[in-house]
Design a protein around this motif. Structure first.
Motif, PDB file in Angstrom:
ATOM      1  N   HIS A 102       0.893  -1.210   0.033  1.00 50.55           N
ATOM      2  CA  HIS A 102      -0.114  -0.122   0.073  1.00 50.55           C
ATOM      3  C   HIS A 102       0.801   0.991  -0.095  1.00 50.55           C
ATOM      4  O   HIS A 102       0.863   2.254  -0.768  1.00 50.55           O
ATOM      5  CB  HIS A 102      -0.841  -0.090   1.252  1.00 50.55           C
ATOM      6  CG  HIS A 102      -1.809   1.287   1.546  1.00 50.55           C
ATOM      7  ND1 HIS A 102      -2.591   2.037   0.255  1.00 50.55           N
ATOM      8  CD2 HIS A 102      -1.868   2.185   2.473  1.00 50.55           C
ATOM      9  CE1 HIS A 102      -3.131   2.833   1.118  1.00 50.55           C
ATOM     10  NE2 HIS A 102      -2.493   2.842   2.162  1.00 50.55           N
ATOM     11  N   GLY A 123      -0.245   7.673   7.605  1.00 51.40           N
ATOM     12  CA  GLY A 123       0.087   6.487   7.463  1.00 51.40           C
ATOM     13  C   GLY A 123       1.170   5.848   7.728  1.00 51.40           C
ATOM     14  O   GLY A 123       1.721   4.856   8.272  1.00 51.40           O
ATOM     15  N   HIS A 204      -6.678   8.683   9.475  1.00 54.99           N
ATOM     16  CA  HIS A 204      -6.350   8.274   8.163  1.00 54.99           C
ATOM     17  C   HIS A 204      -7.474   8.147   7.243  1.00 54.99           C
ATOM     18  O   HIS A 204      -7.758   8.553   6.204  1.00 54.99           O
ATOM     19  CB  HIS A 204      -5.725   6.870   8.287  1.00 54.99           C
ATOM     20  CG  HIS A 204      -4.745   6.643   7.026  1.00 54.99           C
ATOM     21  ND1 HIS A 204      -3.821   7.308   6.579  1.00 54.99           N
ATOM     22  CD2 HIS A 204      -4.822   5.587   6.247  1.00 54.99           C
ATOM     23  CE1 HIS A 204      -3.155   6.992   5.555  1.00 54.99           C
ATOM     24  NE2 HIS A 204      -3.888   5.680   5.247  1.00 54.99           N
ATOM     25  N   ALA A 214      -7.050   9.674  -4.316  1.00 50.28           N
ATOM     26  CA  ALA A 214      -6.262  10.677  -5.278  1.00 50.28           C
ATOM     27  C   ALA A 214      -6.404  10.384  -6.711  1.00 50.28           C
ATOM     28  O   ALA A 214      -6.701   9.186  -7.123  1.00 50.28           O
ATOM     29  CB  ALA A 214      -4.739  10.359  -4.775  1.00 50.28           C
TER      30      ALA A 214
END
Ligand code: HEM
Length: 362
Positions: A102, A123, A204, A214
């Motif tokens: 990720h 993150g 998060h 995004a």
């Protein structure tokens, strides 16, 4: 009957409206693919750890005289105990794999750029907390592997001049790894770290909700710039989160579960080397103890640099770079293929990490 209960509740909490607005009418980039499911998968993997961990708590005893036996009992006597323990153990390793993947993909897509710097920073904190969960969890079975790898790990701070010895003793609660260490690590593993993990996880997810997914730039395309502001945008010509991306997420959850149960069935000892099957004995140091695979690269780097202080300092600098990266890379554009130096560095880091991991096993 059920329908009318549902309508009654929904009228009061507005679940249908929330699902419609936040999931069905929220459009994510059309280019979203399996790589876009990794964050969701990480969340699922974490939830599995939480549930299995709570079950393990009902039989585990955090005491040097009973810890190892309690794990043996869970594995051999308690009905389905082996299943919960195996899912927790293999799941922890897969969670780390997902976390790496990720992180790599959000980096490759340059998703950390404005306005998502805090998504990255939260993150990285999540990453540290999960690494600490792995370290503290490793000691709990109180096997030779647990005991001696914790002894090696807790010795790392001693390379720091002045305060190093104090920090090492503080972590262990004495000069050696002992019952005090076990109690301390247990408290961190089951209460303190999960508390921070939930808080950070909520932050998060909130940030992802606020900024939206995004944009994704494909191939040699021009970079997609976002229409300013921090409110999330739905992508024109995108796909609805529900059902399109949700379906992909679910498919990947299925793949994840297949890998998890595949390892448990066909390679149950993959993450349990021989020393994990012997009770901890502080008086007998095994010939060879290796840290878990995710620490092999830093371990190999420390071994490769003769000056231990320098070895640790290099790693601290690398970690700081990792943490502050969104604030260092301020160039506009989201296409890493148009950034040959950055792309080169990205590939070199992956190759170096892989080589160091292999060297760490030798
Ligand atoms: C328990 C750990 C974590 C969970 C549960 C989690 C979950 C998620 C989810 C569900 C998303 C949205 C979908 C996606 O892009 O995959 C996401 C996005 C993101 N995550 Fe994580 N994440 C975790 C750790 C990390 C780590 C370690 C980093 C970086 C070092 C990171 C950086 C980001 C960034 C920058 C985004 C925004 C990307 C976008 O909006 O597409 N996350 N995370």
């Amino acid at each position: 009957m059920l329908n009318s209960i549902y309508s009654w509740v929904d009228e009061r909490i507005g679940l249908e409206e929330l699902i419609r607005k936040e999931l069905k009418e929220y459009y994510v980039p059309r280019e979203s693919n399996v790589w876009s499911t990794l964050g969701f998968l990480t969340l699922v993997a974490f939830l599995i750890q939480a549930v299995t961990g709570i079950f393990l708590l009902t039989y585990y005893i955090p005491h040097p005289d009973y810890a190892y036996q309690s794990i043996q009992k869970i594995m051999n006597v308690v009905p389905f105990g082996w299943l919960f323990r195996s899912v927790h153990l293999v799941g922890a390793n897969l969670l780390v794999v997902l976390l790496f993947l990720h992180g790599l993909i959000v980096f490759y897509r340059l998703s950390y750029k404005r306005p998502r710097e805090l998504n990255w920073v939260s993150g990285v904190f999540l990453f540290f907390v999960i690494m600490l969960l792995c370290v503290t969890g490793y000691l709990l079975p109180w096997s030779q592997l647990s005991y001696w790898s914790t002894t090696i790990l807790t010795a790392i701070p001693t390379v720091l001049p002045g305060i190093g010895d104090y920090i090492s003793r503080f972590i262990k609660g004495g000069d050696f790894v002992s019952g005090v260490t076990l109690n301390r690590f247990f408290a961190f593993h089951v209460a303190i770290l999960p508390f921070f993990l939930v808080l950070l996880g909520a932050l998060h997810i909130f940030l992802i909700w606020r900024t939206g997914y995004a944009p994704i730039v494909k191939g040699g395309n021009e970079s997609v710039e976002e229409a300013g502001g921090y409110r999330r945008q739905g992508y024109e010509g995108g796909i609805p989160f529900y059902p399109d991306l949700f379906r992909k997420n679910m498919l990947m959850v299925f793949v994840f579960l297949t890998v998890l149960f595949g390892i448990i069935t066909f390679k149950p000892d993959l993450f349990l080397p021989a020393y994990a099957h012997i009770q901890a004995d502080p008086t007998s140091t095994p010939l060879l103890i290796r840290p878990p695979w995710y620490f092999l690269a830093p371990y190999a780097l420390i071994r490769a640099i003769p000056n231990k202080f320098l070895g640790i300092s290099v790693q601290v600098i690398l970690l700081a770079l990792f943490f502050f990266w969104p604030f260092i890379d301020q160039r506009p554009g989201r296409n890493i293929r148009k950034r040959p130096i950055l792309l080169g560095a990205f590939v070199v880091v992956i190759i170096t990490w892989t080589v160091l991991t292999i060297l760490g096993r030798l």
